[in-house]
Enzyme design. Structure first.
Site, mmCIF file in Angstrom:
data_model
loop_
_atom_site.group_PDB
_atom_site.id
_atom_site.type_symbol
_atom_site.label_atom_id
_atom_site.label_comp_id
_atom_site.label_asym_id
_atom_site.label_seq_id
_atom_site.Cartn_x
_atom_site.Cartn_y
_atom_site.Cartn_z
ATOM 1 N N HIS A 1 -39.316 23.669 18.240
ATOM 2 C CA HIS A 1 -40.261 24.780 18.229
ATOM 3 C C HIS A 1 -41.717 24.337 18.089
ATOM 4 O O HIS A 1 -42.602 25.192 17.991
ATOM 5 C CB HIS A 1 -39.894 25.753 17.108
ATOM 6 C CG HIS A 1 -38.483 26.242 17.173
ATOM 7 N ND1 HIS A 1 -37.965 26.857 18.288
ATOM 8 C CD2 HIS A 1 -37.458 26.167 16.270
ATOM 9 C CE1 HIS A 1 -36.695 27.162 18.071
ATOM 10 N NE2 HIS A 1 -36.365 26.749 16.870
ATOM 11 N N ILE B 1 -40.283 25.987 22.365
ATOM 12 C CA ILE B 1 -39.882 27.393 22.469
ATOM 13 C C ILE B 1 -40.058 28.102 21.131
ATOM 14 O O ILE B 1 -39.909 27.503 20.066
ATOM 15 C CB ILE B 1 -38.429 27.537 22.961
ATOM 16 C CG1 ILE B 1 -37.435 26.914 21.970
ATOM 17 C CG2 ILE B 1 -38.275 26.926 24.344
ATOM 18 C CD1 ILE B 1 -35.982 27.162 22.327
ATOM 19 N N ASP C 1 -37.604 27.217 9.264
ATOM 20 C CA ASP C 1 -36.880 26.616 10.384
ATOM 21 C C ASP C 1 -37.759 25.525 10.982
ATOM 22 O O ASP C 1 -38.616 25.785 11.834
ATOM 23 C CB ASP C 1 -36.545 27.673 11.430
ATOM 24 C CG ASP C 1 -35.714 27.114 12.572
ATOM 25 O OD1 ASP C 1 -35.443 25.897 12.585
ATOM 26 O OD2 ASP C 1 -35.326 27.904 13.458
ATOM 27 N N GLY D 1 -35.985 32.231 18.217
ATOM 28 C CA GLY D 1 -35.470 33.509 18.694
ATOM 29 C C GLY D 1 -35.679 34.649 17.719
ATOM 30 O O GLY D 1 -35.961 35.784 18.121
#
Length: 310
Positions: free
Chosen positions: A207, A222, A202, A225
């Site tokens: 990120h 961030i 990803d 998840g």
């Protein structure tokens, strides 16, 4: 032409497929990205007889196919904008652990996905995507995911007014009104975010890149998840199954707020044992001493008898 309403029945007829592979290096990187110890040889040394990926590795293959579905949302959701789509809930069921057969360099997988429900949430819609991953050669199902996307500012006409109840896939558990049975903490780092990007594939700059994060309204990049989810499940398995990943059956949770890995946030997993289930939530110490809930209403189902490891 962009749609003006949601044709749910037509959307449910569409399927997406993708072929991926995984290798020893990817498994080791994934385990380390979730905080596995470099001395846990069953997680970092391919020569160990029980070498395997942590059970949430199946979510990585959900990431791979969700890229296709995200792009397809422009064709089946009215007023769809890519930045309005966030990962809201997740379900993962492990049929078996990810391993590399002796003498093999990689394992090929086929992942298939379809939309099973779209639910009206007034200011948004929830898009439920069912994902099945199997070994390409044997046809054996390795894991099942259900990825729930929260899509803001989408006119809900044509979606379901009430969510279809489908057992563990849609059941969210309230936090028990008592002190946790066990608590485990983990401190994030910029290195963890970078490692997880490489391990999961990803490569969303959100990120890793501060400028991209700032443009999206976040104070810092961030953590993905599914990485936060993996940390929480690792805590549960370590706490209630002595680290035996074979005992993990499934997890369901709501992804409430993101972690900021570059800020080195300390996340705390609070766990409550109830029969074969471990209810959990993940929290971070926020401003003014108020705990920020990162993952809520979580439930890990274990393949153990009631109270066996509590």
């Amino acid at each position: 032409m962009a749609p003006t309403t949601i044709d749910l029945e037509a959307i449910k007829e569409v399927t997406w497929s993708i072929t991926t592979t995984y290798t020893v290096s990817q498994m080791i990187s994934y385990n380390l990205a979730l905080g596995a110890s470099g001395t846990a040889l069953d997680l970092v040394y391919e020569g160990h007889p029980n070498f395997h990926a942590l059970p949430t590795y199946g979510a990585v293959h959900g990431i791979a196919i969700m890229g296709l579905i995200h792009r397809a949302m422009f064709d089946f959701l009215p007023n769809f904008k890519g930045h309005n789509h966030v990962h809201g809930e997740h379900y993962l069921e492990a049929k078996r652990l990810f391993r590399i057969p002796q003498g093999a360099d990689e394992v090929k997988l086929k992942t298939t996905a379809k939309v099973v429900d779209i639910v009206d949430r007034k200011t948004a819609v929830l898009v439920h995507v069912d994902i099945e991953t199997m070994e390409e050669q044997s046809g054996e199902v390795v894991c099942l995911n259900e990825w729930v996307g929260f899509v803001l500012r989408t006119p809900p006409e044509g979606s379901n007014k009430k969510q279809l109840q489908r057992g563990a896939r849609t059941t969210l558990y309230p936090t028990p009104n008592r002190a946790p049975d066990k608590t485990t903490s983990h401190r994030t780092s910029p290195e963890q975010a970078a490692l997880y990007r490489a391990a999961s594939g990803d490569l969303n700059p959100l990120h890793i890149d501060p400028e991209t994060a700032k443009a999206a309204g976040f104070p810092a990049p961030i953590l993905t998840g599914t990485c936060t989810l993996g940390i929480g499940v690792r805590h549960v398995v370590d706490a209630f199954a002595d680290g035996d990943a074979k005992i993990f059956k499934s997890v369901k949770c709501r992804l409430s707020q993101p972690l900021h890995a570059s800020l080195s946030e300390e996340v705390r997993t609070e766990m409550w044992k109830e029969g074969s289930r471990v209810l959990f939530r993940m929290v971070v110490d926020g401003d003014s001493g108020v705990w920020k809930v990162v993952i809520s209403q979580g439930c890990v189902e274990l393949k153990v008898d009631d109270g066996a490891r509590l």
